[in-house]
Scaffold this motif. Structure first.
Motif, PDB file in Angstrom:
ATOM      1  N   GLY A 110       0.742  -1.115  -0.037  1.00 36.26           N
ATOM      2  CA  GLY A 110      -0.054  -0.134   0.098  1.00 36.26           C
ATOM      3  C   GLY A 110       0.904   1.320  -0.063  1.00 36.26           C
ATOM      4  N   PHE A 111       0.097   2.367   0.336  1.00 36.40           N
ATOM      5  CA  PHE A 111       0.918   3.561   0.307  1.00 36.40           C
ATOM      6  C   PHE A 111       1.991   3.766   1.187  1.00 36.40           C
ATOM      7  CE2 PHE A 111      -0.015   8.134   2.007  1.00 36.40           C
ATOM      8  CZ  PHE A 111       0.807   8.603   1.437  1.00 36.40           C
ATOM      9  N   ILE A 112       1.677   3.458   2.294  1.00 39.92           N
ATOM     10  CA  ILE A 112       2.734   3.711   3.416  1.00 39.92           C
ATOM     11  C   ILE A 112       4.057   2.676   3.002  1.00 39.92           C
ATOM     12  CG2 ILE A 112       3.564   3.533   5.778  1.00 39.92           C
ATOM     13  CD1 ILE A 112       0.822   4.554   6.446  1.00 39.92           C
ATOM     14  N   GLY A 113       3.465   1.416   2.869  1.00 37.65           N
ATOM     15  CA  GLY A 113       4.390   0.123   2.635  1.00 37.65           C
ATOM     16  C   GLY A 113       5.420   0.341   1.384  1.00 37.65           C
ATOM     17  N   ARG A 114       5.024   0.998   0.463  1.00 39.04           N
ATOM     18  CA  ARG A 114       5.964   1.052  -0.834  1.00 39.04           C
ATOM     19  C   ARG A 114       7.282   1.959  -0.381  1.00 39.04           C
ATOM     20  NH1 ARG A 114       2.235   2.987  -5.481  1.00 39.04           N
ATOM     21  NH2 ARG A 114       0.931   1.148  -4.529  1.00 39.04           N
ATOM     22  N   HIS A 115       6.860   3.183   0.351  1.00 35.41           N
ATOM     23  CA  HIS A 115       7.964   3.738   0.896  1.00 35.41           C
ATOM     24  C   HIS A 115       8.745   3.090   2.020  1.00 35.41           C
ATOM     25  CE1 HIS A 115       6.583   7.527  -0.976  1.00 35.41           C
ATOM     26  NE2 HIS A 115       5.558   6.840  -1.132  1.00 35.41           N
ATOM     27  N   ASN A 145      -2.769  -9.654  -2.713  1.00 38.94           N
ATOM     28  CA  ASN A 145      -2.620  -9.784  -4.055  1.00 38.94           C
ATOM     29  C   ASN A 145      -1.046  -9.449  -4.161  1.00 38.94           C
ATOM     30  OD1 ASN A 145      -2.368  -9.762  -7.065  1.00 38.94           O
ATOM     31  ND2 ASN A 145      -4.285  -8.595  -7.191  1.00 38.94           N
ATOM     32  N   PRO A 146      -0.195 -10.499  -4.434  1.00 35.84           N
ATOM     33  CA  PRO A 146       1.152 -10.388  -4.537  1.00 35.84           C
ATOM     34  C   PRO A 146       1.565  -9.915  -5.692  1.00 35.84           C
ATOM     35  CG  PRO A 146       0.635 -12.670  -4.262  1.00 35.84           C
ATOM     36  CD  PRO A 146      -0.567 -12.147  -3.994  1.00 35.84           C
ATOM     37  N   THR A 147       0.642 -10.218  -6.798  1.00 32.44           N
ATOM     38  CA  THR A 147       1.202  -9.840  -8.188  1.00 32.44           C
ATOM     39  C   THR A 147       1.129  -8.186  -8.102  1.00 32.44           C
ATOM     40  OG1 THR A 147       0.027 -11.581  -9.135  1.00 32.44           O
ATOM     41  CG2 THR A 147       0.539  -9.451 -10.465  1.00 32.44           C
ATOM     42  N   LYS A 148       0.434  -7.580  -7.436  1.00 33.58           N
ATOM     43  CA  LYS A 148       0.342  -5.908  -7.505  1.00 33.58           C
ATOM     44  C   LYS A 148       1.671  -5.431  -6.334  1.00 33.58           C
ATOM     45  CE  LYS A 148      -4.494  -5.267  -7.757  1.00 33.58           C
ATOM     46  NZ  LYS A 148      -5.730  -4.816  -6.986  1.00 33.58           N
ATOM     47  N   ALA A 149       2.404  -6.249  -5.854  1.00 32.48           N
ATOM     48  CA  ALA A 149       3.585  -5.892  -4.939  1.00 32.48           C
ATOM     49  C   ALA A 149       4.665  -6.199  -5.877  1.00 32.48           C
ATOM     50  CB  ALA A 149       3.237  -6.506  -3.744  1.00 32.48           C
ATOM     51  N   GLY A 150       4.451  -6.897  -7.075  1.00 30.84           N
ATOM     52  CA  GLY A 150       6.039  -7.271  -7.823  1.00 30.84           C
ATOM     53  C   GLY A 150       6.835  -6.178  -7.987  1.00 30.84           C
ATOM     54  N   PHE A 151       6.536  -4.964  -8.238  1.00 38.01           N
ATOM     55  CA  PHE A 151       7.148  -3.841  -8.709  1.00 38.01           C
ATOM     56  C   PHE A 151       8.158  -3.316  -7.510  1.00 38.01           C
ATOM     57  CE2 PHE A 151       3.785  -1.969  -6.262  1.00 38.01           C
ATOM     58  CZ  PHE A 151       4.436  -0.650  -5.586  1.00 38.01           C
ATOM     59  N   VAL A 210      18.366  -9.477  -6.034  1.00 36.30           N
ATOM     60  CA  VAL A 210      17.418 -10.440  -6.346  1.00 36.30           C
ATOM     61  C   VAL A 210      17.102 -11.581  -5.162  1.00 36.30           C
ATOM     62  CG1 VAL A 210      17.628 -12.518  -7.962  1.00 36.30           C
ATOM     63  CG2 VAL A 210      18.440 -10.134  -8.433  1.00 36.30           C
ATOM     64  N   GLY A 211      16.061 -11.529  -4.972  1.00 36.47           N
ATOM     65  CA  GLY A 211      15.339 -12.446  -4.132  1.00 36.47           C
ATOM     66  C   GLY A 211      15.125 -11.901  -2.716  1.00 36.47           C
ATOM     67  N   GLN A 212      15.488 -10.496  -2.492  1.00 40.18           N
ATOM     68  CA  GLN A 212      15.751  -9.942  -1.136  1.00 40.18           C
ATOM     69  C   GLN A 212      14.083  -9.555  -0.910  1.00 40.18           C
ATOM     70  OE1 GLN A 212      17.555  -6.285  -0.705  1.00 40.18           O
ATOM     71  NE2 GLN A 212      17.582  -6.451   1.597  1.00 40.18           N
ATOM     72  N   ILE A 213      13.417  -8.939  -1.772  1.00 38.24           N
ATOM     73  CA  ILE A 213      11.885  -8.727  -1.643  1.00 38.24           C
ATOM     74  C   ILE A 213      11.183  -9.791  -2.134  1.00 38.24           C
ATOM     75  CG2 ILE A 213      10.200  -6.665  -1.762  1.00 38.24           C
ATOM     76  CD1 ILE A 213      13.014  -5.921  -0.605  1.00 38.24           C
ATOM     77  N   VAL A 214      10.009 -10.378  -1.167  1.00 39.51           N
ATOM     78  CA  VAL A 214       9.464 -11.423  -1.555  1.00 39.51           C
ATOM     79  C   VAL A 214       7.833 -11.271  -1.209  1.00 39.51           C
ATOM     80  CG1 VAL A 214       9.276 -14.025  -1.219  1.00 39.51           C
ATOM     81  CG2 VAL A 214      11.360 -12.869  -0.708  1.00 39.51           C
ATOM     82  N   PRO A 215       7.017 -10.748  -2.390  1.00 35.03           N
ATOM     83  CA  PRO A 215       5.695 -10.726  -2.239  1.00 35.03           C
ATOM     84  C   PRO A 215       4.925 -11.938  -1.653  1.00 35.03           C
ATOM     85  CG  PRO A 215       6.218  -9.606  -4.412  1.00 35.03           C
ATOM     86  CD  PRO A 215       7.546 -10.458  -3.783  1.00 35.03           C
ATOM     87  N   PHE A 216       4.379 -12.084  -0.752  1.00 36.57           N
ATOM     88  CA  PHE A 216       3.668 -13.274  -0.098  1.00 36.57           C
ATOM     89  C   PHE A 216       2.310 -13.473   0.052  1.00 36.57           C
ATOM     90  CE2 PHE A 216       3.592 -16.589   3.045  1.00 36.57           C
ATOM     91  CZ  PHE A 216       4.743 -17.227   2.785  1.00 36.57           C
ATOM     92  N   ALA A 217       1.570 -14.133  -0.628  1.00 39.28           N
ATOM     93  CA  ALA A 217      -0.099 -14.246  -0.469  1.00 39.28           C
ATOM     94  C   ALA A 217      -0.493 -14.498   0.797  1.00 39.28           C
ATOM     95  CB  ALA A 217      -0.437 -15.446  -1.799  1.00 39.28           C
ATOM     96  N   THR A 218      -1.178 -13.593   1.487  1.00 39.71           N
ATOM     97  CA  THR A 218      -1.577 -13.830   2.951  1.00 39.71           C
ATOM     98  C   THR A 218      -3.015 -13.378   3.041  1.00 39.71           C
ATOM     99  OG1 THR A 218       0.694 -13.355   3.407  1.00 39.71           O
ATOM    100  CG2 THR A 218      -0.974 -13.101   5.122  1.00 39.71           C
ATOM    101  N   ASP A 219      -3.837 -14.083   3.401  1.00 40.27           N
ATOM    102  CA  ASP A 219      -5.099 -13.847   4.010  1.00 40.27           C
ATOM    103  C   ASP A 219      -5.366 -13.694   5.520  1.00 40.27           C
ATOM    104  OD1 ASP A 219      -7.818 -13.745   4.695  1.00 40.27           O
ATOM    105  OD2 ASP A 219      -8.436 -15.418   3.446  1.00 40.27           O
ATOM    106  N   VAL A 220      -5.105 -12.380   5.909  1.00 41.13           N
ATOM    107  CA  VAL A 220      -5.065 -12.004   7.333  1.00 41.13           C
ATOM    108  C   VAL A 220      -6.294 -12.535   8.165  1.00 41.13           C
ATOM    109  CG1 VAL A 220      -3.415 -10.115   7.098  1.00 41.13           C
ATOM    110  CG2 VAL A 220      -5.861  -9.835   6.863  1.00 41.13           C
ATOM    111  N   THR A 221      -7.367 -13.007   7.365  1.00 46.86           N
ATOM    112  CA  THR A 221      -8.440 -13.346   8.331  1.00 46.86           C
ATOM    113  C   THR A 221      -8.372 -15.008   8.684  1.00 46.86           C
ATOM    114  OG1 THR A 221      -9.953 -14.146   6.482  1.00 46.86           O
ATOM    115  CG2 THR A 221      -9.989 -12.225   6.792  1.00 46.86           C
ATOM    116  N   LYS A 222      -7.343 -15.631   8.249  1.00 47.37           N
ATOM    117  CA  LYS A 222      -7.002 -16.882   8.314  1.00 47.37           C
ATOM    118  C   LYS A 222      -5.675 -17.225   9.394  1.00 47.37           C
ATOM    119  CE  LYS A 222      -9.739 -18.325   4.421  1.00 47.37           C
ATOM    120  NZ  LYS A 222      -9.453 -19.281   3.307  1.00 47.37           N
ATOM    121  N   ASP A 223      -5.859 -17.856  10.392  1.00 49.43           N
ATOM    122  CA  ASP A 223      -4.553 -17.969  11.298  1.00 49.43           C
ATOM    123  C   ASP A 223      -3.360 -18.937  10.569  1.00 49.43           C
ATOM    124  OD1 ASP A 223      -6.241 -17.056  13.140  1.00 49.43           O
ATOM    125  OD2 ASP A 223      -5.765 -18.692  14.748  1.00 49.43           O
TER     126      ASP A 223
END
Length: 323
Positions: A15-20, A38-44, A51-64
């Protein structure tokens, strides 16, 4: 700051804060997981690190189990999840309380050593605004599960992708007037998104930040009217500032929040928020206690990203004005 052998999981990091924030964390050398729906949207953001340091990770925060996977092996967790309005299945209770509690509880169980929870200035269990009450409930839930968590409460956050200056600048392109809700007297202390990101990073290095709450406001307090005047001056538009009484604003919010659009222009809950000043409390710990003394001002930063709203590009010979 150097965390070359550590893993940092950032919830809501695309999101807005996250990208900074991600760009700053990448400089530490740590592996950064961006926990997002949506990890695809975090790909940028991958280009912010090696390489490999920033890892978008599909997460559903409603599930333990999904949150547990995102935190597996993590040393640090940062929660940036927040919503400005309720719509459909998106609720304040779910985003600000239940998800925050789940992240804190599972972080504690997984041996995470540091947790930073970004809340909001004005979080108050007794507030008439659902947003502010949910933010307060979220803070309490986090501290109940992870007592050493650091809570950061920023005032309205501004920057290139903000939802304040951009919204009113866009409105000024088509509307003959901008609304001065409640007369425009509500006070704000806008904080630059880059300074907020610096505060998050700084808090990770301070043992004194554990278990504490910090209120973060920018270098100057503005009235709502002054912020609209700054917006109009920046985009070089002359628009009437129309006073809207509280009662009329509540009625308008009730109508606009039901319009089926991506983001309502105004809700009744936002009107309630506007009835209280959004400034740092006297004596509250803030940027200074985090070792940050120099803060960016609206006058310097806002023109750098609102220029796109100026007809024909920048033209210093055409002054903006507000009445």
């Amino acid at each position: 700051m150097s965390y070359r052998t550590q893993v940092i999981t950032v919830f809501g990091g695309s999101g807005f804060i996250g990208r900074h924030l991600i760009r700053r964390l990448a400089k530490s050398g740590a592996v950064v997981r961006i926990a997002t729906r949506n990890p695809t949207k975090a790909g940028f953001l991958k280009t912010a690190g090696a390489v490999g340091q920033i890892v978008p990770f599909a997460t559903d925060v409603t599930k333990d189990e999904s949150v547990a996977r995102a935190l597996q092996g993590a040393d640090i967790a940062i929660n940036l999840i927040g919503v400005l309005y309720e719509q459909g299945r998106q609720s304040f209770q779910g985003a600000h309380v239940e998800s925050a509690a789940r992240i804190a509880r599972i972080a504690s169980l997984n041996g995470v050593t540091r947790l930073v929870h970004v809340s909001a200035l004005g979080a108050d269990a007794s507030s008439p605004a659902s947003y502010a009450r949910s933010k307060a409930a979220g803070e309490q839930a986090v501290l109940d599960a992870f007592p050493q968590a650091t809570i950061l409460r920023p005032s309205i956050v501004f920057g290139p992708e903000d939802q304040f200056f951009n919204k009113f600048a866009a409105m000024a392109q088509i509307a003959p007037a901008l609304p001065l809700i409640g007369g425009g007297k509500t006070r704000f202390q806008p904080v630059y998104v880059g300074d907020l990101a610096d505060a998050i990073v700084a808090s990770l290095d301070l043992d004194s930040a554990k278990g504490r709450t910090f209120e973060l406001g920018g270098p100057r307090v503005y009235s709502f009217k002054e912020l609209l005047q700054l917006t109009l001056k920046t985009v070089q538009r002359k628009r009437y500032l129309l006073p809207v009484p509280w009662g009329a604003a509540e009625t308008l919010g009730g109508v606009l929040e039901k319009v089926p659009v991506l983001a309502p222009a105004l809700t009744r809950d936002q009107v309630e928020l506007l009835k209280r000043d959004n400034v740092v409390s006297p004596g509250a710990a803030g940027f200074k206690e985090l070792g940050i003394d120099t803060l960016a001002s609206c006058e310097v930063i806002v023109p750098t990203y609102l220029a796109r709203f100026i007809v024909g590009g920048r033209n210093p010979t055409v002054p903006g004005n507000a009445h």
